[in-house]
Write a protein that holds these residues in place. Structure first.
Motif, PDB file in Angstrom:
ATOM      1  N   VAL A   1      68.879  46.645  50.315  1.00  0.00           N
ATOM      2  CA  VAL A   1      70.300  46.227  51.095  1.00  0.00           C
ATOM      3  C   VAL A   1      69.875  45.507  52.431  1.00  0.00           C
ATOM      4  CG1 VAL A   1      71.129  47.823  52.477  1.00  0.00           C
ATOM      5  CG2 VAL A   1      70.337  48.925  50.641  1.00  0.00           C
TER       6      VAL A   1
ATOM      7  N   ASP B   1      78.402  49.583  49.324  1.00  0.00           N
ATOM      8  CA  ASP B   1      79.410  48.076  49.686  1.00  0.00           C
ATOM      9  C   ASP B   1      80.866  48.224  49.972  1.00  0.00           C
ATOM     10  OD1 ASP B   1      77.462  46.456  48.945  1.00  0.00           O
ATOM     11  OD2 ASP B   1      77.760  46.154  47.063  1.00  0.00           O
ATOM     12  N   GLU B   2      81.664  49.733  49.521  1.00  0.00           N
ATOM     13  CA  GLU B   2      82.547  49.902  50.010  1.00  0.00           C
ATOM     14  C   GLU B   2      82.712  50.910  51.275  1.00  0.00           C
ATOM     15  OE1 GLU B   2      84.675  52.522  46.504  1.00  0.00           O
ATOM     16  OE2 GLU B   2      84.510  50.310  45.047  1.00  0.00           O
TER      17      GLU B   2
ATOM     18  N   ALA C   1      75.262  51.554  44.602  1.00  0.00           N
ATOM     19  CA  ALA C   1      75.086  50.039  45.666  1.00  0.00           C
ATOM     20  C   ALA C   1      77.090  50.231  45.775  1.00  0.00           C
ATOM     21  CB  ALA C   1      74.623  49.090  44.991  1.00  0.00           C
ATOM     22  N   GLN C   2      77.759  50.509  45.034  1.00  0.00           N
ATOM     23  CA  GLN C   2      78.746  49.910  45.048  1.00  0.00           C
ATOM     24  C   GLN C   2      79.230  51.202  46.722  1.00  0.00           C
ATOM     25  OE1 GLN C   2      81.409  50.485  41.728  1.00  0.00           O
ATOM     26  NE2 GLN C   2      83.022  50.911  42.599  1.00  0.00           N
TER      27      GLN C   2
ATOM     28  N   GLY D   1      74.965  43.567  52.355  1.00  0.00           N
ATOM     29  CA  GLY D   1      75.268  43.851  51.144  1.00  0.00           C
ATOM     30  C   GLY D   1      74.686  44.238  50.256  1.00  0.00           C
ATOM     31  N   THR D   2      74.749  44.190  49.139  1.00  0.00           N
ATOM     32  CA  THR D   2      73.602  45.192  48.419  1.00  0.00           C
ATOM     33  C   THR D   2      73.151  44.433  46.744  1.00  0.00           C
ATOM     34  OG1 THR D   2      75.242  46.705  47.051  1.00  0.00           O
ATOM     35  CG2 THR D   2      74.536  47.260  48.952  1.00  0.00           C
TER      36      THR D   2
END
Length: 152
Positions: A130, A111-112, A107-108, A120-121
């Protein structure tokens, strides 16, 4: 060896590998046959404008300045191939499944990555929801993200 050849090798290495320290960079260059010392690499890192960014693993690694969208999207694909076991659309969301404990790292990375179709997640232990942005369907986004699982 010329400065130009060495610096091209440095840029390629930081693009292709997760290199966190100048020592790791020296070792990687030596593996490729470049005779270098840490002080030279320190100067190259500064003059090339390398920065540290957080990799999908959470580690800070060197990156070339101005990494473009293609690099960020490629990082999302790498993280999906590394961590995801399944991608599917579920109503308005896309659901990614990972082995236990890996959802947060994936998820990170998503997002990045700054994907324009992802708002977003939300990550649990092994599941990520998601949320697609307005104008992006969960079906099309799940198809796009799922393609990374079939790539080698």
């Amino acid at each position: 060896m010329s400065n130009s050849i060495r610096r091209q090798a440095i840029l390629r290495l930081v693009r292709d590998r997760a290199i966190s320290t100048q020592s790791e960079l020296v070792d990687a260059l030596r593996e490729e046959g470049h005779d270098v010392v840490q002080t030279t690499i320190s100067r190259d890192v500064h003059e090339l404008g390398l920065t540290k960014v957080r990799a999908p693993s959470g580690r800070l690694v060197y990156a070339a300045p101005g990494a473009d969208d293609a690099d960020r999207f490629r990082a999302i694909g790498v993280a999906i191939r590394r961590y995801a076991t399944r991608v599917e659309h579920a109503g308005p969301l896309v659901v990614l499944t990972t082995p236990s404990g890996y959802a947060s790292a994936l998820a990170q990375a998503i997002d990045e990555g700054g994907h324009p179709g992802i708002a977003g997640t939300i990550a649990g232990d092994n599941t990520i929801f998601v949320a697609p942005r307005e104008g992006t369907t969960s079906r099309s986004l799940s198809s796009e993200l799922g393609e990374h699982l079939t790539r080698i």
